[in-house]
Every structure is written in structure tokens, then in C-alpha cells.
Write an enzyme that holds these catalytic residues in place. Structure first.
Site, PDB file in Angstrom:
ATOM      1  N   GLY A  15      78.211  25.713  61.100  1.00  0.00           N
ATOM      2  CA  GLY A  15      79.341  25.581  62.016  1.00  0.00           C
ATOM      3  C   GLY A  15      79.568  24.139  62.416  1.00  0.00           C
ATOM      4  O   GLY A  15      78.618  23.384  62.606  1.00  0.00           O
ATOM      5  N   ARG A  25      79.237   8.606  61.311  1.00  0.00           N
ATOM      6  CA  ARG A  25      79.575   7.179  61.439  1.00  0.00           C
ATOM      7  C   ARG A  25      78.315   6.335  61.627  1.00  0.00           C
ATOM      8  O   ARG A  25      78.131   5.301  60.967  1.00  0.00           O
ATOM      9  CB  ARG A  25      80.525   6.984  62.615  1.00  0.00           C
ATOM     10  CG  ARG A  25      80.829   5.537  62.982  1.00  0.00           C
ATOM     11  CD  ARG A  25      81.755   5.512  64.201  1.00  0.00           C
ATOM     12  NE  ARG A  25      82.039   4.148  64.637  1.00  0.00           N
ATOM     13  CZ  ARG A  25      81.290   3.479  65.523  1.00  0.00           C
ATOM     14  NH1 ARG A  25      80.189   4.046  66.030  1.00  0.00           N
ATOM     15  NH2 ARG A  25      81.612   2.250  65.869  1.00  0.00           N
ATOM     16  N   ALA A  26      77.453   6.773  62.538  1.00  0.00           N
ATOM     17  CA  ALA A  26      76.245   6.005  62.828  1.00  0.00           C
ATOM     18  C   ALA A  26      75.316   5.946  61.619  1.00  0.00           C
ATOM     19  O   ALA A  26      74.768   4.885  61.293  1.00  0.00           O
ATOM     20  CB  ALA A  26      75.516   6.616  64.020  1.00  0.00           C
ATOM     21  N   ARG A  76      79.616  27.530  54.555  1.00  0.00           N
ATOM     22  CA  ARG A  76      78.392  28.295  54.344  1.00  0.00           C
ATOM     23  C   ARG A  76      78.105  28.306  52.845  1.00  0.00           C
ATOM     24  O   ARG A  76      79.026  28.280  52.026  1.00  0.00           O
ATOM     25  CB  ARG A  76      78.570  29.730  54.841  1.00  0.00           C
ATOM     26  CG  ARG A  76      79.134  29.840  56.257  1.00  0.00           C
ATOM     27  CD  ARG A  76      78.154  29.417  57.324  1.00  0.00           C
ATOM     28  NE  ARG A  76      78.717  29.572  58.670  1.00  0.00           N
ATOM     29  CZ  ARG A  76      78.108  29.201  59.792  1.00  0.00           C
ATOM     30  NH1 ARG A  76      76.904  28.658  59.721  1.00  0.00           N
ATOM     31  NH2 ARG A  76      78.688  29.368  60.969  1.00  0.00           N
ATOM     32  N   CYS A  77      76.834  28.360  52.491  1.00  0.00           N
ATOM     33  CA  CYS A  77      76.500  28.275  51.061  1.00  0.00           C
ATOM     34  C   CYS A  77      75.367  29.242  50.714  1.00  0.00           C
ATOM     35  O   CYS A  77      74.188  28.847  50.686  1.00  0.00           O
ATOM     36  CB  CYS A  77      76.111  26.846  50.697  1.00  0.00           C
ATOM     37  SG  CYS A  77      75.816  26.613  48.929  1.00  0.00           S
ATOM     38  N   ASP A 107      69.540  25.497  62.132  1.00  0.00           N
ATOM     39  CA  ASP A 107      68.318  25.957  61.470  1.00  0.00           C
ATOM     40  C   ASP A 107      68.538  26.274  59.996  1.00  0.00           C
ATOM     41  O   ASP A 107      67.695  25.970  59.154  1.00  0.00           O
ATOM     42  CB  ASP A 107      67.788  27.208  62.186  1.00  0.00           C
ATOM     43  CG  ASP A 107      67.100  26.869  63.502  1.00  0.00           C
ATOM     44  OD1 ASP A 107      66.708  25.703  63.670  1.00  0.00           O
ATOM     45  OD2 ASP A 107      66.953  27.764  64.341  1.00  0.00           O
ATOM     46  N   SER A 109      70.709  24.974  57.990  1.00  0.00           N
ATOM     47  CA  SER A 109      70.864  23.696  57.288  1.00  0.00           C
ATOM     48  C   SER A 109      69.510  23.032  57.067  1.00  0.00           C
ATOM     49  O   SER A 109      69.251  22.444  56.014  1.00  0.00           O
ATOM     50  CB  SER A 109      71.774  22.765  58.089  1.00  0.00           C
ATOM     51  OG  SER A 109      73.019  23.387  58.354  1.00  0.00           O
ATOM     52  N   THR A 129      74.770  21.745  66.507  1.00  0.00           N
ATOM     53  CA  THR A 129      75.218  23.108  66.756  1.00  0.00           C
ATOM     54  C   THR A 129      75.564  23.260  68.226  1.00  0.00           C
ATOM     55  O   THR A 129      74.834  22.766  69.095  1.00  0.00           O
ATOM     56  CB  THR A 129      74.150  24.158  66.382  1.00  0.00           C
ATOM     57  OG1 THR A 129      74.539  25.437  66.889  1.00  0.00           O
ATOM     58  CG2 THR A 129      72.777  23.800  66.921  1.00  0.00           C
ATOM     59  N   ASP A 131      75.315  25.891  69.799  1.00  0.00           N
ATOM     60  CA  ASP A 131      74.539  27.009  70.338  1.00  0.00           C
ATOM     61  C   ASP A 131      73.293  26.582  71.104  1.00  0.00           C
ATOM     62  O   ASP A 131      72.715  27.394  71.825  1.00  0.00           O
ATOM     63  CB  ASP A 131      74.131  27.961  69.216  1.00  0.00           C
ATOM     64  CG  ASP A 131      75.323  28.503  68.442  1.00  0.00           C
ATOM     65  OD1 ASP A 131      76.409  28.602  69.031  1.00  0.00           O
ATOM     66  OD2 ASP A 131      75.163  28.817  67.249  1.00  0.00           O
ATOM     67  N   ASP A 133      70.343  26.258  70.097  1.00  0.00           N
ATOM     68  CA  ASP A 133      69.308  27.247  69.790  1.00  0.00           C
ATOM     69  C   ASP A 133      68.234  26.739  68.831  1.00  0.00           C
ATOM     70  O   ASP A 133      67.561  27.537  68.186  1.00  0.00           O
ATOM     71  CB  ASP A 133      69.951  28.513  69.227  1.00  0.00           C
ATOM     72  CG  ASP A 133      70.730  28.269  67.939  1.00  0.00           C
ATOM     73  OD1 ASP A 133      70.951  27.095  67.580  1.00  0.00           O
ATOM     74  OD2 ASP A 133      71.120  29.254  67.298  1.00  0.00           O
ATOM     75  N   GLY A 174      77.936  31.253  70.871  1.00  0.00           N
ATOM     76  CA  GLY A 174      76.501  31.041  70.978  1.00  0.00           C
ATOM     77  C   GLY A 174      75.677  31.886  70.035  1.00  0.00           C
ATOM     78  O   GLY A 174      74.452  31.890  70.113  1.00  0.00           O
ATOM     79  N   ARG A 175      76.348  32.668  69.188  1.00  0.00           N
ATOM     80  CA  ARG A 175      75.651  33.592  68.280  1.00  0.00           C
ATOM     81  C   ARG A 175      74.713  34.481  69.101  1.00  0.00           C
ATOM     82  O   ARG A 175      75.162  35.160  70.013  1.00  0.00           O
ATOM     83  CB  ARG A 175      74.900  32.834  67.194  1.00  0.00           C
ATOM     84  CG  ARG A 175      75.783  32.138  66.183  1.00  0.00           C
ATOM     85  CD  ARG A 175      75.024  31.706  64.955  1.00  0.00           C
ATOM     86  NE  ARG A 175      73.912  30.822  65.263  1.00  0.00           N
ATOM     87  CZ  ARG A 175      73.053  30.367  64.377  1.00  0.00           C
ATOM     88  NH1 ARG A 175      73.174  30.729  63.108  1.00  0.00           N
ATOM     89  NH2 ARG A 175      72.072  29.558  64.730  1.00  0.00           N
ATOM     90  N   ALA A 190      80.189  32.166  88.127  1.00  0.00           N
ATOM     91  CA  ALA A 190      80.510  33.529  87.733  1.00  0.00           C
ATOM     92  C   ALA A 190      79.706  34.538  88.549  1.00  0.00           C
ATOM     93  O   ALA A 190      78.592  34.262  89.001  1.00  0.00           O
ATOM     94  CB  ALA A 190      80.226  33.729  86.248  1.00  0.00           C
ATOM     95  N   GLU A 191      80.289  35.716  88.696  1.00  0.00           N
ATOM     96  CA  GLU A 191      79.622  36.772  89.449  1.00  0.00           C
ATOM     97  C   GLU A 191      78.543  37.481  88.620  1.00  0.00           C
ATOM     98  O   GLU A 191      77.544  37.944  89.162  1.00  0.00           O
ATOM     99  CB  GLU A 191      80.652  37.794  89.948  1.00  0.00           C
ATOM    100  CG  GLU A 191      81.432  37.358  91.190  1.00  0.00           C
ATOM    101  CD  GLU A 191      82.334  36.152  90.932  1.00  0.00           C
ATOM    102  OE1 GLU A 191      82.274  35.185  91.730  1.00  0.00           O
ATOM    103  OE2 GLU A 191      83.101  36.158  89.936  1.00  0.00           O
ATOM    104  N   GLN A 256      86.076  26.483  71.429  1.00  0.00           N
ATOM    105  CA  GLN A 256      84.907  25.800  71.983  1.00  0.00           C
ATOM    106  C   GLN A 256      84.313  24.791  71.008  1.00  0.00           C
ATOM    107  O   GLN A 256      83.587  23.891  71.418  1.00  0.00           O
ATOM    108  CB  GLN A 256      83.839  26.842  72.348  1.00  0.00           C
ATOM    109  CG  GLN A 256      84.242  27.736  73.495  1.00  0.00           C
ATOM    110  CD  GLN A 256      83.440  29.027  73.509  1.00  0.00           C
ATOM    111  OE1 GLN A 256      82.385  29.092  74.105  1.00  0.00           O
ATOM    112  NE2 GLN A 256      83.940  30.047  72.826  1.00  0.00           N
TER     113      GLN A 256
END
Length: 330
Positions: A15, A25-26, A76-77, A107, A109, A129, A131, A133, A174-175, A190-191, A256
Site C-alpha cells: 500500500g 528522494r532522500a 501487489r506481487c 511486512d 515487502s 505503511t 497501519d 503495524d 488499518g487492516r 469518540a464515544e 487516508q
């Protein structure tokens, strides 16, 4: 080893995430400044296997630091999970003289980079990512921008939710990880926050909470639902039927991932991209760049892939207590 690294390849995989261009770039300019040649590999591992490889110069990466997405594109591959695919990727690296590879992704990748490193291609992973994660690092490229994008959207939904005295279920990405949802839930007040790591699917408890806050005079109710739980539209219908209160679901989706990266994502991605090249020049391979305890470090890729990451119990308790105190104290 340092003398052997003469040409590096850069690819983005999985993603896309805001800040990937800053890392590209860096890495490119750091390598060029150290006398190395740079190859841009387009469409991730798919592009490496299909030989979509071009020279990159300093001017090719000009004015990209503020752009979202990735100029190298991504895909994706599934073929990279096969021995034949890995062999083709290795063959193309050698054909184009690529003896060092900077892989920007998650992960999956890194698992590809691990396979290439096992076959003699020096590879360094950079965590990209939204996420958050990846177990070995406290920061991943794109998370800061994504969570701010989601937070701004939630603030806007709250306005209309209040105007119509509704319940709003807002689904964030966020998967199977709940970091985006938790941060958004706390930052937007949020509630209820539903996280795949801990959600017990007790919908009645949410319904009871909505009813109690409405009795106390609250005009809206925001529920942040993580992608790993999903089914927000169906949940909204059930809650409306049970409470009699208008309930709407908003799925923020891929918005997002887009947009200009935040200052933090530009800065941290730049450091990580440059550090990946530095590690290759130092003769290191099979490493993952990470941010840990306030510093940029690196881990063995096998160790990094084996690490797990847990949601903070304190942050979960905090999110719940700040919301439920409304019922207790009023």
C-alpha cells in the site's frame, strides 16, 4: 563489501503511504552524493520481475517531497512468493547491476527483501505503511499524515452528526491493526472505539452506552470502527433499529492514504531513506530501518519480521474512561 555497492535500486511495495516520495528522494540523492548510481524500480516487485527499471538522477526526484503516493508506483506481487519469481527478480538485479536494494513498504515487502538478501542481493527495508503495524518500529512512514487526515474528517462528521442528533459510525483503515482507530478515537474524542485486537462483538454494550449518553443530554455519539472489524453499514442499521436514533456509517477508505505528507512524515521518511543507503554503503544487508526510543536504528530483517506489536492497554483504558465518565459524572 562497501566497495562492491555501486548501484542501488529503490522500490515501493504494498500500500502507498504519504512520505514514501520523501524517502525515495532522500535515498536517491544520498546515494548520488556518495558516488553511486541509482535505479528506480517501478510498480514494486512486479516491476522488478517485469524489468520496469530506469535510471534516477537528482533532478528526477526534485519537487516530490510534498507529494502523496509514490512516484515509483506500487503493486501487489503474488509472483514474488514463488521461487521462480524470486529467481527472476535476482536475475534482473544482476542484469541491471543493482547490488543494493532499498525496499520501502510493510511486512510483506520486507519478506521479499529477505528472500533477495538470502540470494545475494544486499537489501535494506524502510517501514512505509499507514497501519503502524510493524513490530520493530514505533513509527512507520505515512501513519502521521493518515491519522491527521482521518481526524479532520471525523471532526467534520461530528458537526453534522450533532446537527441531526445522530449516531455516526466512522470506519478507518488499518487492516487488522487498530492503531489508526485508537489514535483517531482519542484525538477526536469518540464515544466508542472498536479495535480488532480487543473487540468482543458485544454490540448491546454499545447500544446501552448510546442510550445512557442520550439520557444525559448528549446530542451525538461517535463510534470509531477499525477496518479489521468492518461491516459498518450493517452495524449502523442494527443500532438504529435498537435505539430509534438515526445512525449513519461513513467509511473513510483510501482518502487516508492520499494527500501531502505531514512535516513529521517528510522528516522521518527522509532520515530513514538516507539511513538505508548509509547501511548499504557500510556493507550491511538484510536490515530494517526503525525508529525506537527516540532514535533511528536498524534490526536484522529476520528479527524484525518475528517481532510482534501490541495495542497499549493504558491508551485503550484511557479512551474508554474519558468517554464513559460522561455517563458517570452527569
Amino acid at each position: 563489501m562497501a566497495d562492491q555497492v555501486k548501484t542501488i535500486g529503490i522500490l515501493t511495495s504494498g500500500g502507498d503511504a504519504p512520505g514514501m516520495n520523501a524517502a525515495i528522494r532522500a535515498a536517491a540523492r544520498r546515494a548520488i552524493g556518495r558516488g553511486l548510481k541509482v535505479k528506480g524500480i517501478y510498480k514494486g516487485y512486479e516491476g522488478l520481475i517485469n524489468e520496469e527499471i530506469k535510471d534516477l538522477g537528482a533532478r528526477d526526484v526534485s519537487d516530490i517531497i510534498g507529494r502523496g503516493g509514490t512516484i515509483l508506483y506500487t503493486a501487489r506481487c503474488p509472483e514474488m512468493r514463488t521461487d521462480e519469481g524470486v529467481a527472476k527478480a535476482v536475475e534482473n538485479c544482476k542484469k541491471h547491476g543493482i547490488d543494493g536494494l532499498v525496499v520501502i513498504g510493510g511486512d510483506g515487502s520486507f519478506a521479499g527483501a529477505q528472500k533477495l538478501a538470502d540470494r545475494g542481493i544486499n537489501a535494506i527495508g524502510v517501514p512505509g505503511t499507514i497501519d503502524l503495524d510493524i513490530g520493530c518500529t514505533e513509527y512507520t512512514i505515512g501513519f502521521d499524515t493518515a491519522v491527521n487526515t482521518a481526524m479532520e474528517a471525523i471532526d467534520k462528521v461530528r458537526d453534522t452528526s450533532t446537527s441531526h442528533e445522530r449516531v455516526s459510525i466512522i470506519e478507518v483503515m488499518g487492516r487488522n491493526a487498530g492503531y489508526l482507530a485508537l489514535w483517531c478515537g482519542i484525538a477526536a474524542g469518540a464515544e466508542d472505539v472498536l479495535l480488532p485486537e480487543i473487540y468482543d462483538y458485544n454490540e448491546q454494550a454499545i447500544i446501552n452506552h448510546i442510550i445512557e449518553t442520550r439520557k444525559k443530554g448528549k446530542k451525538h455519539h461517535i463510534i470509531i470502527n477499525a477496518e479489521g472489524i468492518g461491516h459498518s453499514q450493517a452495524m449502523a442499521k442494527r443500532i438504529e433499529a435498537a435505539t430509534g436514533i438515526g445512525t449513519r456509517a461513513t467509511i473513510l477508505g483510501h482518502m487516508q492514504r492520499g494527500g501531502s505528507p505531514s512535516c513529521k512524515d517528510r522528516m522521518y521518511a527522509t532520515i530513514m531513506g538516507a539511513k538505508a543507503v548509509d547501511l548499504l554503503i557500510e556493507g550491511k544487508t538484510k536490515r530494517v530501518v526503525a525508529f525506537k526510543s527516540g532514535d533511528f536504528v536498524d534490526f536484522d530483517i529476520n528479527e524484525a519480521l518475528a517481532m510482534t506489536k501490541n495495542i497499549s492497554d493504558y491508551e485503550v483504558e484511557l479512551a474508554k474512561s474519558l468517554s464513559y465518565n460522561y455517563v458517570i459524572q452527569n
